[in-house]
Scaffold this motif. Structure first.
Motif, PDB file in Angstrom:
ATOM      1  N   CYS A   1      -0.414   3.475   3.531  1.00 26.15           N
ATOM      2  CA  CYS A   1      -0.105   3.048   4.905  1.00 26.15           C
ATOM      3  C   CYS A   1       1.041   2.027   4.960  1.00 26.15           C
TER       4      CYS A   1
ATOM      5  N   CYS B   1       0.840  -1.201   0.000  1.00 26.43           N
ATOM      6  CA  CYS B   1       0.000   0.000   0.000  1.00 26.43           C
ATOM      7  C   CYS B   1       0.876   1.252   0.000  1.00 26.43           C
TER       8      CYS B   1
ATOM      9  N   ASN C   1      -6.922  -1.911   4.345  1.00 25.21           N
ATOM     10  CA  ASN C   1      -6.788  -1.160   5.587  1.00 25.21           C
ATOM     11  C   ASN C   1      -7.184   0.308   5.435  1.00 25.21           C
ATOM     12  N   CYS C   2      -6.754   0.955   4.353  1.00 24.30           N
ATOM     13  CA  CYS C   2      -6.981   2.408   4.259  1.00 24.30           C
ATOM     14  C   CYS C   2      -7.553   2.853   2.919  1.00 24.30           C
TER      15      CYS C   2
HETATM   16 ZN   LIG Z   1      -3.156   1.187   3.162  1.00 26.22          ZN
END
Ligand SMILES: [Zn+2]
Length: 415
Positions: free
Chosen positions: A12, A9, A31-32
């Motif tokens: 993050c 990613c 996650n983000c």
């Molecule tokens: Zn991420």
């Protein structure tokens, strides 16, 4: 097959296994990741290999011995299990091996990376090919994309070559030639009463519902990965002597990010010493990347330019594109639509390369800064799409000739 790569990613920094991302048809970081209207994407994933291990697999001489335009010659640098792909299908996906052209213009030799002879006449084939190969590997037969024209016509053509079904979402102001190209390949076309950003969001929603593989640019990590292949082809065709400057037309910022990734890989593999300086060229009416490079701020503004291929109010790959420019010690340039059109004409007259307005912007950008570039430094302009893809732009500077009788022409022309 043991996968030799992971998904990383860019926001993050989390790492994911190939199995987790690919079997779940995941595109952005779990996650983000975030895809919001009129906003650059957050949590874009890129593919990272074990470069230390790969250093021992490909030497410089070996890589230079391969033909350009055939990525399967060095399979360990791609996230595809080529054993699962029919050799006959690969043959249909070869790009021309002689894309590097050199012209003497105003006392300097200029390199042109000519992508106008690709299977569907644009750079986008590099991304479509990798996405289609992954769909084949995963056993998926339907692929969707949102497009201002080139990505859609590219996916449509590549799918037709491989017997896959393409679903293309386009804004209503798509240039006619591109619309017709998409339909000619037999793709399903969905014209959206709105702009590219709206087509993008709608395409995401419907592909998710219908389990279509999604080729939206930047959103699918393989679009960036596919676009890195030009870096390898440039490396092969220049015999490892890369240009000092590469002028790149920038809309969503995926081509420049992909090129940058390719050059960084060549550096990690110990095959080049320094990166070419990547120069982002944008139209004045669609300049979010160039503005972000100088201000570190993004503000959504609807895009207006004749160069539809680089028209993007919210460049999906904004942050990675800006990073590619900064870390390669490059810079951004804005050019006007008038400058783009006069460059398109000048290029066609002086080089015989009839390119679409987006690529002509690189010539316009080069003209603005050429006096600051040392005479012995090598310059490359990236020509990403054929001029015949946008007839309206060509009509602006090609008036219909007057009609005269044969007798009249004879009296005028016979000396
Ligand atoms: Zn991420």
């Amino acid at each position: 097959m043991v996968r030799n790569y992971k998904y990383h990613c860019n926001n993050c920094s989390k790492l994911y296994s190939a199995e987790e991302i690919e079997s779940g048809l995941i595109y952005l970081c779990p996650n983000c990741g975030e895809s919001k209207k009129n906003t650059p994407l957050k949590g874009i994933l890129t593919i990272e290999y074990d470069y230390e291990q790969l250093t021992n697999i490909y030497s410089k001489d070996e890589l230079l011995s391969f033909a350009a335009g055939q990525i399967w010659n060095y399979p360990d640098l791609w996230p595809i299990d080529f054993n699962k792909i029919d050799k006959n299908d690969l043959a249909k996906l070869s790009l021309p091996s002689n894309q590097l052209l050199k012209y003497e213009i105003d006392g300097r030799e200029i390199y042109f990376q000519d992508e106008t002879r690709n299977p569907t006449y644009s750079y986008k084939d590099r991304a479509s090919i990798l996405v289609a190969l992954k769909a084949k590997e995963l056993g998926i037969n339907e692929i969707a994309a949102a497009s201002t024209g080139n990505a859609g016509s590219s996916l449509a053509g590549i799918c037709a070559r491989l017997g896959l079904t393409a679903h293309i979402f386009v804004p209503k102001n798509i240039p006619e030639a591109k619309r017709i190209q998409i339909q000619s390949y037999g793709a399903n076309i969905y014209m959206v009463d709105g702009d590219y950003d709206q087509a993008f969001d709608l395409c995401l929603e419907i592909s998710q519902e219908n389990n279509w593989y999604n080729r939206n640019t930047a959103y699918n990590p393989l679009t960036i990965e596919g676009k890195k292949s030009a870096a390898y082809d440039i490396f092969i065709n220049t015999k490892g002597e890369l240009p000092d400057y590469i002028f790149v037309p920038v809309g969503d910022g995926v081509i420049i990010s992909g090129l940058y990734k390719g050059f960084v890989e060549l550096q990690k593999l110990g095959l080049i010493d320094k990166l070419p300086r990547l120069i982002a060229v944008q139209a004045e009416g669609s300049s979010a990347v160039v503005d972000f490079i100088s201000s570190d701020r993004f503000e959504y503004k609807p895009a207006h330019t004749i160069a539809d291929s680089i028209s993007a109010g919210a460049p999906r790959n904004l942050y990675m594109a800006a990073k590619a420019v900064k870390e390669s010690n490059g810079f951004g340039i804005k050019v006007s639509d008038d400058e783009i059109l006069s460059s398109q004409k000048e290029l066609a007259h002086r080089t015989g390369l009839l390119v679409e307005p987006s690529c002509a912007s690189t010539f316009a950008g080069y003209q603005k800064v050429k006096d600051k570039i040392e005479k012995d430094e090598k310059v490359m302009l990236l020509m990403t799409g054929s001029g015949l893809k946008d007839f309206e732009a060509l009509k602006v500077w090609n008036e219909k000739p007057v009609v005269k009788s044969s007798v009249e022409w004879k009296s005028l022309l016979v000396r």
